[in-house]
Design an enzyme around this catalytic site. Structure first.
Site, PDB file in Angstrom:
ATOM      1  CG  ASP A  41      -2.056   0.986   1.116  1.00  7.07           C
ATOM      2  OD1 ASP A  41      -2.789   1.105   0.076  1.00  7.07           O
ATOM      3  OD2 ASP A  41      -2.063   1.884   1.948  1.00  7.07           O
ATOM      4  CB  ALA A  43       5.341   0.567  -2.740  1.00  5.07           C
ATOM      5  CG  HIS A 209       5.200  10.384   6.575  1.00  8.87           C
ATOM      6  ND1 HIS A 209       4.830   9.828   7.286  1.00  8.87           N
ATOM      7  CD2 HIS A 209       4.295  11.260   6.469  1.00  8.87           C
ATOM      8  CE1 HIS A 209       3.455   9.653   7.631  1.00  8.87           C
ATOM      9  NE2 HIS A 209       3.159  10.851   7.176  1.00  8.87           N
ATOM     10  CG  HIS A 272       4.646  11.436  12.897  1.00  5.88           C
ATOM     11  ND1 HIS A 272       5.687  11.061  11.820  1.00  5.88           N
ATOM     12  CD2 HIS A 272       3.574  10.619  12.505  1.00  5.88           C
ATOM     13  CE1 HIS A 272       5.390   9.985  11.556  1.00  5.88           C
ATOM     14  NE2 HIS A 272       4.037   9.643  11.592  1.00  5.88           N
TER      15      HIS A 272
END
Length: 791
Positions: A41, A43, A209, A272
Site C-alpha cells: 500500500d 509503495a 515522513h 512525529h
C-alpha cells in the site's frame, strides 16, 4: 538496445542536449534502487511516485538508474500488478504531457519485478546487478534498498543485504526503514542491536515522513533566519504554550491488525510529535548542515524533558472501534480493546528557558477535520479598552501548518502583531492573495503567510535527501532510543486505562477538550455525549444517568464512563457518612477486570476520599501467591492501592498462602480471615461491598453448584471455580448480605445476554449465585452500563 545506450538517447531526447561525453555521463555512476515490498500500500501510494520524481529530477545529470520491485510473490503473477502501479505515475505541472509520457516510458523500461524471499534470491539479485554493470561498462555509484515491510522483517532482510548484496569497489549502500521502530524501549533496543550487526549507522535511514513535510522541514531554517525577532521572545516570559496537533477524520478500518498493537501515541506522538517538539525547542545549531550537531541538540532537549506519567495524558476511543476490532481480528463480541484512537499528552522541558511552558501533543482519528499544525501561542499583555478587534488585541502566534484543513496547503503563518518573517534560502514565497478563511482563531488577513513556491510530497522530498546522502531529516538510533525512554513509562501506565468513548466527527463536541492544571492534563468536561449505535447514528441529546429497578432492586444505568463516575461518587458519599458516624469505613472489593475503571477513577479523581479512615477488604481471592499477576490483591494493589496514601495496616488481603501452602483447609485461612472481620468490623457488617457478575451468573467466587449455604453463619469459605485457578477463597452470602450497601457493577456488551437472562430468572442461588445476594437490612444497587443493558 543496451541500457547504457538507451539512457544516453533518453537523456539527449528529454534534456535537449546537443551532445554529451559518454565517459562523463558514467562518472557519477549507476544507482540500483530496490523497493522490498514494492507492491504494498505504501509503495503504491507514495514510494514509486517518489522515485519517479527522483528519476525525473536527475535525468541528464550524470547518474543512471535501475529500479527493482521486490516482493514475496512469484514474478509471473506480480509483474502485471507492479506495472499497473507504474501506469499511475504523474509529473509535476511544469512538465509537458509529451515529455512526461516519454519519462514514464523510460522509467518503466528501467524497472522490473523480482521475487525476494530467500537468501539465494538476494544472491541472484546481486549477480544481476553485477552482470548489468559489467555488460554496460558502468561504474557503480551505490545501491538503495527501501524496506517497505513490517518491522519484524527488518533484521532478516538487513542480514541478507549485508551478506549477499553489498556493492563492491567503494560504492555506497543506503537502507531505508519505515516506522514503527519498536513497540517500546526494550523492543527498540533489540531491533537497533539486530540492525547494527548487519548495517553501519551511516547506511541506515529511518524515515519519518513528517520530517519531509515542507512546513516541518522549514522549522529550523525559519528559526535561524528570524533569530533577531525570535531570540527575545522564544522563552517562558513570552510563550504561553506550544501545541502540536494532528487531527484525522478517517477511522482505521482495514488497518486494525496494525493499529490495535500501537494506538494513537505510538502511531503519531512518539515519533512525529516528538520530532516536531525537538525542532521547536532544541538549541539552534551553529551549522544547519551538520547532522551530528543537530542530533546532539535533539538529544539534549530530550534529556531535559520531564518524565511523562499517567497524569500527563488522557486517551479516548471512537465508539465503533471495538466492533471493528472484533470483526477484523475475529474476536468474540465480549472482547474489549483498550487501544486509544485519541491521545493528548502534556510535556514540560526542565530548562530555565522553557520553565513552566506547557507543550501539548494531540492526535486522533475520527475528529472533526483533517489538519496538522504546530503552534506557538505567545502571551499578549495588551488590553484594548474599546476596539477589541484591533490587531494589538488579537492572539499572537506562529503556526507551522502542515497542510489540509481550511488552508489546504503547507505554510508558515506569523501574526501581524508579532513581526514580518523572512526565509533566506529561497523556495518559499509570501502569499499575497489570501483566501477568506480563518486559521486558529484569526482570519488569514491577520497573518504574514509564507508558502512553498513548489509544493512537494513528503516522501518525494525525503527520497531526494536519501539519494543525496543527507541525514538531517532522518531518525538516528540515539534519538530513537531517547524518545522511547521518554514514552515507554507513560505507555505502560496507560495500558489498562479505559479510554473515553467519543462518537466521531462533529458530534464529538467538547467531549475531547482538555485543560492543564499544574503539571497534569485532564478532560475539560466530566460528561461524555456519545452516539448510541442502536439509534441509527442519531446523536444523543445529552448525558443522562437513568435510575430505575432491576430484579426488584435499585438500578443506575449510564454510559460506561458516567456510570463509573456515579459509582465512585456514591462510594465516597458512603465513606464520608460512615466516617462521620463511626470514624471508620469498611470497604470490600471484588476481583476481576470490571472494577479497573473504577479503581482508576478513585485513585485519580477522588483526592478528598477519606482513605486514612478506610479499611480495604477482599471479597474473593484466587489461591495463588499474592505477588502473582493472577492474584486479585495484586491487581487491586497495582491499579488502586499503590496510588493512595492509606495506612498499610488498613489493608486486609485474604490469607490464601499459609505454611508455604495454598488454600489448604487444615491451615484454616478462611477461619483466620473471618476472625479478623469479626474483630475489626462492627457486627461483621461491611459498609460497602462491590461485586461483579460473571457470564454464568456467579458473583465473588460463588459459582453455580458451589455448596455455600445462602443462610449459613460462616463469613468466609473456600470454594471451587470451573476456571483456573480452580481453588478460591470468598466471602459467603452471609457476609455479603450483612452489608449496609452492596453495589453490583455490570459493564460491556458481552454481559447483555447475562443481564437479559437475569431479568427473567427466579431466585436460584444454586444455579444463579447472584440471585442469592439480598442484603438483610442494607441496600442493593445494580450499576449497569448501557452496553450491558441495551446490547
Amino acid at each position: 538496445m543496451s541500457v547504457t545506450l538507451f539512457l544516453l538517447l533518453a537523456t539527449l531526447c528529454v534534456s535537449g542536449a546537443k551532445g554529451e561525453d559518454r565517459k562523463d555521463a558514467q562518472t557519477a555512476g549507476h544507482v540500483s534502487v530496490v523497493i522490498v515490498g514494492g507492491t504494498g500500500d505504501l509503495a503504491k501510494k507514495y514510494l514509486w511516485q517518489g522515485f519517479f520524481s527522483l528519476y525525473v529530477d536527475n535525468v541528464g545529470k550524470g547518474n543512471t538508474f535501475s529500479f527493482i520491485c521486490g516482493g514475496l510473490s512469484p514474478a509471473d503473477g506480480a509483474t502485471p500488478v507492479f506495472f499497473e502501479i507504474l501506469k499511475g505515475l504523474s509529473c509535476s505541472e511544469d512538465v509537458s504531457q509529451e515529455r512526461c509520457a516519454l519519462l514514464k516510458d523510460q522509467f518503466m523500461r528501467l524497472s522490473q519485478y523480482r521475487q525476494l524471499k530467500t537468501l539465494e534470491q538476494y544472491q541472484d539479485l546481486d549477480k544481476h546487478i553485477e552482470q548489468e554493470l559489467s555488460q554496460e561498462g558502468m561504474t557503480e555509484a551505490g545501491r538503495l534498498f527501501y524496506l517497505s515491510v513490517p518491522a519484524f522483517a527488518y533484521a532478516d532482510i538487513a542480514e541478507k543485504i549485508n551478506s549477499s548484496c553489498r556493492p563492491k569497489s567503494g560504492a555506497w549502500l543506503r537502507v531505508v526503514l519505515e516506522k514503527p521502530f519498536g513497540h517500546d524501549l526494550r523492543s527498540a533496543q533489540v531491533l537497533t542491536s539486530q540492525l547494527e550487526s548487519s548495517l553501519k549507522d551511516e547506511e541506515m535511514f529511518r524515515i519519518d515522513h513528517y520530517l519531509g513535510k515542507q512546513a516541518v522541514a522549514k522549522i529550523l531554517p525559519f528559526r535561524m533566519d528570524n533569530r533577531r525577532f525570535l531570540d527575545p521572545i522564544w522563552n517562558k516570559h513570552h510563550i504561553e504554550r506550544v501545541e502540536i496537533v494532528v487531527k484525522e477524520t478517517l477511522d482505521v478500518k482495514g488497518r486494525i491488525a496494525y493499529y490495535d498493537q500501537y494506538g494513537a501515541i505510538r502511531d503519531m506522538l512518539q515519533n512525529h510529535g516528538t520530532e516536531i517538539m525537538t525542532l521547536l525547542t532544541m538549541r539552534l545549531p551553529k551549522n544547519q548542515s551538520s547532522s551530528e550537531e543537530i542530533l546532539q541538540n535533539k538529544l539534549q532537549i530530550l534529556s531535559s524533558l520531564q518524565p511523562l506519567g499517567k497524569n500527563q495524558a488522557v486517551v479516548g476511543q471512537y465508539q465503533t472501534y471495538n466492533s471493528e476490532v472484533q470483526q477484523e481480528l475475529n474476536k468474540t463480541t465480549d472482547y474489549l480493546s483498550f487501544t486509544p484512537t485519541f491521545a493528548a499528552v502534556l510535556a514540560y522541558v526542565d530548562e530555565a528557558r522553557y520553565e513552566g511552558v506547557p507543550i501539548l501533543l494531540i492526535s486522533g482519528k475520527k475528529l472533526d477535520e483533517r489538519v496538522g499544525y504546530a503552534r506557538i501561542l505567545f502571551k499578549n499583555d495588551v488590553f484594548c479598552v474599546q476596539n477589541h478587534h484591533s490587531v494589538h488585541c488579537k492572539p499572537k502566534q506562529i503556526v507551522f501548518h502542515f497542510g489540509h484543513g481550511s488552508l489546504g496547503y503547507p505554510a508558515i503563518l506569523v501574526s501581524k502583531n508579532l513581526f514580518k518573517p523572512v526565509l533566506e534560502d529561497g523556495g518559499w514565497k509570501e502569499v499575497k492573495e489570501q483566501a477568506d478563511v480563518s486559521v486558529l482563531g484569526l482570519p488569514l488577513s491577520d497573518y504574514h503567510v509564507l508558502s512553498p513556491a513548489e509544493p512537494r510530497e513528503a516522501y518525494s522530498e525525503l527520497i531526494s535527501h536519501i539519494f543525496a546522502g543527507r541525514k538531517n531529516n532522518f531518525i538516528r538510533a540515539e534519538s530513537l532510543l531517547a524518545s522511547w525512554g521518554l514514552w515507554t513509562p507513560v505507555l505502560g501506565s496507560l495500558a489498562d486505562t479505559f479510554p473515553r468513548v467519543y462518537p466521531g466527527g462533529a458530534e464529538n463536541g467538547a467531549v475531547l477538550d482538555v485543560y492543564v492544571k499544574g503539571n497534569e492534563l485532564r478532560y475539560y468536561t466530566e460528561v461524555t455525549i456519545i452516539n448510541n449505535e442502536a439509534t441509527d447514528g442519531a446523536a444523543a441529546s445529552g448525558f443522562q444517568v437513568m435510575q430505575g429497578k432491576f430484579r426488584r432492586a435499585e438500578m443506575v444505568s449510564a454510559w460506561a464512563e458516567e456510570l463509573v463516575e456515579r459509582l465512585a461518587q456514591d462510594m465516597q458519599e458512603a465513606a464520608e457518612a460512615a466516617v462521620r458516624d463511626g470514624g471508620v469505613f469498611h470497604l470490600a472489593l471484588s476481583g476481576g477486570s470490571t472494577p479497573l475503571a473504577l479503581f482508576h477513577r478513585l485513585s485519580h479523581y477522588h483526592s478528598s476520599f477519606p482513605w486514612r479512615e478506610t479499611h480495604i477488604w477482599m471479597v474473593d481471592e484466587r489461591c495463588v501467591p499474592l505477588s502473582e499477576p493472577d492474584s486479585n490483591f495484586h491487581t487491586l494493589h497495582e491499579h488502586l492501592l499503590r496510588h493512595l496514601r492509606i495506612p498499610y495496616y488498613n489493608i486486609h488481603p485474604m490469607p490464601v498462602q499459609i505454611n508455604q501452602r495454598l488454600c489448604v483447609e487444615e491451615d484454616g485461612g478462611a477461619l483466620l480471615y473471618e476472625k479478623e472481620v469479626n474483630k475489626l468490623v462492627n457486627g461483621s457488617s461491611f459498609h460497602f461491598v462491590l461485586l461483579g457478575v460473571g457470564y454464568d451468573g456467579h458473583t465473588a467466587s460463588l459459582f453455580p453448584g458451589n455448596k455455600v449455604e445462602v443462610n449459613g453463619e460462616s463469613l468466609v469459605a473456600l470454594t471451587e471455580s470451573p476456571n483456573k485457578p480452580h481453588q478460591r477463597m470468598s466471602l459467603t452470602f452471609g457476609a455479603i448480605n450483612r452489608a449496609h450497601m452492596v453495589a453490583l457493577l455490570v459493564m460491556g456488551k458481552g454481559k447483555h445476554e447475562t443481564i437479559t437472562q437475569l431479568s427473567r430468572v427466579k431466585d436460584q442461588p444454586e444455579k444463579w449465585p447472584i440471585t442469592g445476594v439480598k442484603p438483610v437490612s442494607g441496600r442493593l444497587v445494580w450499576y449497569i452500563d448501557n452496553d450491558a443493558l441495551l446490547g
